[in-house]
Write an enzyme that holds these catalytic residues in place. Structure first.
Site, short mmCIF file in Angstrom:
data_model
loop_
_atom_site.label_atom_id
_atom_site.label_comp_id
_atom_site.label_asym_id
_atom_site.label_seq_id
_atom_site.Cartn_x
_atom_site.Cartn_y
_atom_site.Cartn_z
N PRO A 182 0.79 -1.23 0.00
CG PRO A 182 -0.47 -1.32 1.97
CD PRO A 182 0.53 -2.06 1.16
CG ASN A 183 -0.31 4.28 1.35
OD1 ASN A 183 -1.34 4.71 0.84
ND2 ASN A 183 -0.30 3.78 2.58
NE ARG A 234 3.55 7.12 2.31
CZ ARG A 234 3.86 5.95 2.83
NH1 ARG A 234 4.28 4.98 2.06
NH2 ARG A 234 3.72 5.74 4.11
CE1 TYR A 291 8.93 5.01 2.88
CE2 TYR A 291 7.56 6.96 3.06
CZ TYR A 291 7.94 5.72 3.52
OH TYR A 291 7.32 5.18 4.62
CG ASN A 309 8.37 -1.96 0.14
OD1 ASN A 309 7.80 -2.04 1.22
ND2 ASN A 309 9.03 -0.88 -0.24
CB ALA A 324 0.83 -0.18 5.63
CD GLU A 342 10.10 -7.74 5.38
OE1 GLU A 342 9.45 -6.88 5.98
OE2 GLU A 342 10.46 -8.82 5.92
CG HIS A 345 10.96 -2.55 4.77
ND1 HIS A 345 9.61 -2.33 4.77
CD2 HIS A 345 11.15 -3.82 5.21
CE1 HIS A 345 9.00 -3.41 5.21
NE2 HIS A 345 9.91 -4.33 5.48
CB SER A 376 12.65 4.33 5.38
OG SER A 376 11.65 3.51 5.96
NE ARG A 422 10.05 6.19 8.78
CZ ARG A 422 9.12 5.89 7.88
NH1 ARG A 422 9.31 4.92 7.02
NH2 ARG A 422 8.01 6.59 7.83
#
Length: 151
Positions: free
Chosen positions: A12-13, A20, A25, A76, A79, A100, A102, A104, A109
């Site tokens: 998502p996103n 974004r 990112y 990735n 969320a 997997e 990511h 960032s 975070r």
């Protein structure tokens, strides 16, 4: 046997990547990432299936398609990382290496919950914090695994 594929699946996103939160990112888009990954695959004979979804059920369906016979999966989960147990269960059914990714560093975070990806339990490796370069590096690693296994 027909052509084998690396499935790059985005959660998502990520369709808004490039606009974004660019301070986290960056400004590169999914189209840029796909081009980088295709470059890594040049001459390998391995195809690319590159997808993004905001719907958990769609991600599960794509993992079911990749479950048997995929060259590898780069995911990735975005969320989905934190509560998408159907995605986790679908990953567990896959018979190929899974990386997997990511963008960032989820462990740096601000929000503590971002550091706890449930997907990590079922993947071969995780790349976090390398920006969008993590995708091409994941593809390169999958190719290296295959070369080592063939030797």
């Amino acid at each position: 046997m027909g052509q084998r594929f690396i499935h790059i699946l985005n959660g998502p996103n990520l369709d808004l990547l490039g606009v974004r939160e660019p301070q986290i990112y960056g400004h590169r888009t999914l189209a840029d990432i796909k081009a980088d990954c295709l470059h890594e695959l040049e001459g390998s004979g391995i195809g690319l299936i590159f997808r993004q979804t905001n719907a958990e059920h769609e991600m599960v369906g794509w993992l079911h398609q990749a479950r048997v016979g995929a060259f590898g999966i780069v995911i990735n989960p975005a969320a989905f990382s934190y509560a998408a147990y159907p995605v986790l269960d679908a990953l567990k059914m896959c018979d190929c290496p899974i990386i997997e990714v990511h963008i960032s560093n989820i462990h740096r975070r601000e929000e503590e919950w971002r550091a706890r990806s449930i997907m990590t339990r079922s993947v071969t490796a995780i790349l976090s914090g390398l920006g969008v370069d993590g995708y091409a590096l994941a593809v390169r690693h999958l190719l290296q695994i295959d070369r080592r296994d063939a030797a």
